[in-house]
Structures are given as C-alpha cells and as structure tokens.
Design an enzyme around this catalytic site. Structure first.
Site, short mmCIF file in Angstrom:
data_model
loop_
_atom_site.label_atom_id
_atom_site.label_comp_id
_atom_site.label_asym_id
_atom_site.label_seq_id
_atom_site.Cartn_x
_atom_site.Cartn_y
_atom_site.Cartn_z
N PRO A 9 5.19 11.23 -5.68
CA PRO A 9 5.39 10.29 -7.02
C PRO A 9 6.59 9.83 -7.32
O PRO A 9 6.81 8.56 -7.59
CB PRO A 9 4.74 11.59 -7.97
CG PRO A 9 3.77 12.37 -7.22
CD PRO A 9 4.51 12.40 -5.89
N THR B 126 -11.20 -2.06 4.38
CA THR B 126 -12.42 -2.74 4.74
C THR B 126 -12.74 -2.75 6.16
O THR B 126 -13.64 -3.23 6.78
CB THR B 126 -12.74 -4.40 4.29
OG1 THR B 126 -11.17 -4.92 4.77
CG2 THR B 126 -12.62 -4.30 2.74
N LYS C 257 0.79 -1.23 -0.07
CA LYS C 257 -0.15 0.11 -0.14
C LYS C 257 0.90 1.20 -0.02
O LYS C 257 0.81 2.05 0.96
CB LYS C 257 -0.96 0.05 1.36
CG LYS C 257 -1.77 -1.04 1.40
CD LYS C 257 -2.88 -1.13 2.52
CE LYS C 257 -3.64 -2.42 2.50
NZ LYS C 257 -2.95 -3.57 2.95
#
Length: 230
Positions: free
Chosen positions: A68, A117, A63
């Site tokens: 950038p 989640t 993750k």
C-alpha cells in the site's frame, strides 16, 4: 456515465510512432488515449505531458500492484501528470486499493483490473489457484474495488451486467478486447463488438489494433466511434 469516445490504445514504443499516429487526426479532434506499459516505460512521463499538451485525455494503464505505501506514493507522482484515468490490480487487496485512491486523490478516474481479458477460466484455476468461476472472481474483485471507493473496474463486456448488479450505482465498467465485427481477436479471449458493448452497458471501451493498424486509422476510429455511439 458513458464516455462517447472509444479510448485508443497507443500500442507503440517510440515517440515518433506515437506522434505520427496522432498527427493523422485533425487538431480539433480531441481523443481519449491509453498509454500502457510499453510506451510509458520507453518514453517516461514526457509522453504523457506531450499528449496532454495536445488537449487529449490520457488513460495511464500501468496496473500498479505493490504494498500500500508504495502504491500510494506512486499514485501521488502520477497525479502530477494530470492524467484522467489510472489502473491498479484488484488482487492487491482492499487496503492497497484504498492507498491508491488516497495517492491519486478524487480528480482522476481510478479503476481496478479484475481478471485480464486474455485469461481463461482454466488458466485462472491452474495458474492462480482460484477455484471459483471466472465470473465469481471478477465480481469478488469488483466489490472490493467499490469498497475501496474506486470508480470502476476493467472487465470483459460479458461481465458488465453482473458487476453493475453487485456494485453501487455509478460504478463504471471499462471494457478492453473490443473488436469490430469480422476482425482478428488477437490474444484476447473474451471479446465483443462496440455495438454489443454499448448494448450491454459498458461505460468505456478500449480499442487498439483495429484502429492503430488500420489502413486508414482516422476512418477506422470514426466508424468505431459511430458504432459505439449507436
């Protein structure tokens, strides 16, 4: 395109635990496994190399979320490990997502994490100060991922149909928080069974504790695999 195998989350920290678990499976059973932060930070790139040497597919779930240039460089390093899938946080923005795609190249699957989640709508509004609905936030992040040429998004199964309606054909949905019927949901807030995820259109499912902590992990895996296959 639907992956026929459930992805097994290797929620371990040691090489010994990981090897002992993988050794339970016949050599001809080629798995798709997820290496998360705990295992990767404890064992480093060598754990990826070891698992790949066994012929398994690897989803490296780190993750990434940074500027950038940093994400581009990090993805270029991860590409050398011959991983099959990687993740970045969609909250990093479209430019960061584009940089991740450039660094990883076009071979491995690259998917964006939308809302975890474990996150409820109340938590999102309170902690992130995002005042839309949880679904609207997930759709916003998914559209940004598609714009950046990512392959898909991590989402709960309840969000799959809505995501596929607003993204290009072929945009894939990976669903964690999968639990067989009657199992403990743990710290997941938005869960589904393998059968429900299949019927609603998930392309990948990730299953951890119901397999890794089962009395018979191989039997648990085969049962979930059969339910996922329909």
């Amino acid at each position: 395109m639907k992956e026929e195998r459930p992805i097994i989350a290797l929620d371990f920290s040691s090489f010994e635990e990981t090897k002992a678990f993988l050794d339970l499976f016949p050599a001809e059973e080629k798995l798709y496994v997820k290496i998360g932060m705990e295992l990767y930070y404890a064992q480093g790139p060598d754990i990826v190399r070891y698992i790949k040497s066994l012929g398994h597919n690897v989803f490296l779930d780190l993750k990434l979320h940074d500027i950038p240039n940093t994400v581009r460089a990090a993805m270029a390093v991860l590409k050398e490990l011959d991983i099959d899938m990687a993740t970045v946080h969609a909250a990093g923005g479209v430019e960061m997502l584009k940089a991740a795609r450039e660094g990883l190249g076009q071979g491995p699957t690259l998917i964006a994490v939308t809302q975890l989640t474990s996150t409820s709508e109340d938590q999102m509004r309170g902690d992130q100060n995002i005042q839309t609905s949880l679904l609207e936030s997930v759709l916003h992040y998914s559209k940004g991922a598609a714009k950046a040429q990512l392959d898909g998004a991590v989402c709960s199964a309840q969000e799959v149909e809505a995501i596929k309606a607003v993204t290009p054909t072929g945009f894939t949905c990976l669903t964690p928080g999968i639990r067989p019927k009657g199992s403990n949901i743990g710290d997941q807030k938005r869960v589904m069974t393998p059968n429900q995820a299949r019927r609603i259109g998930s392309d990948y499912i990730v299953v951890g504790r119901p397999i890794t902590q089962a009395k018979d992990p191989v039997a648990a895996y085969q049962a979930i695999k059969a339910e996922w296959a329909g």
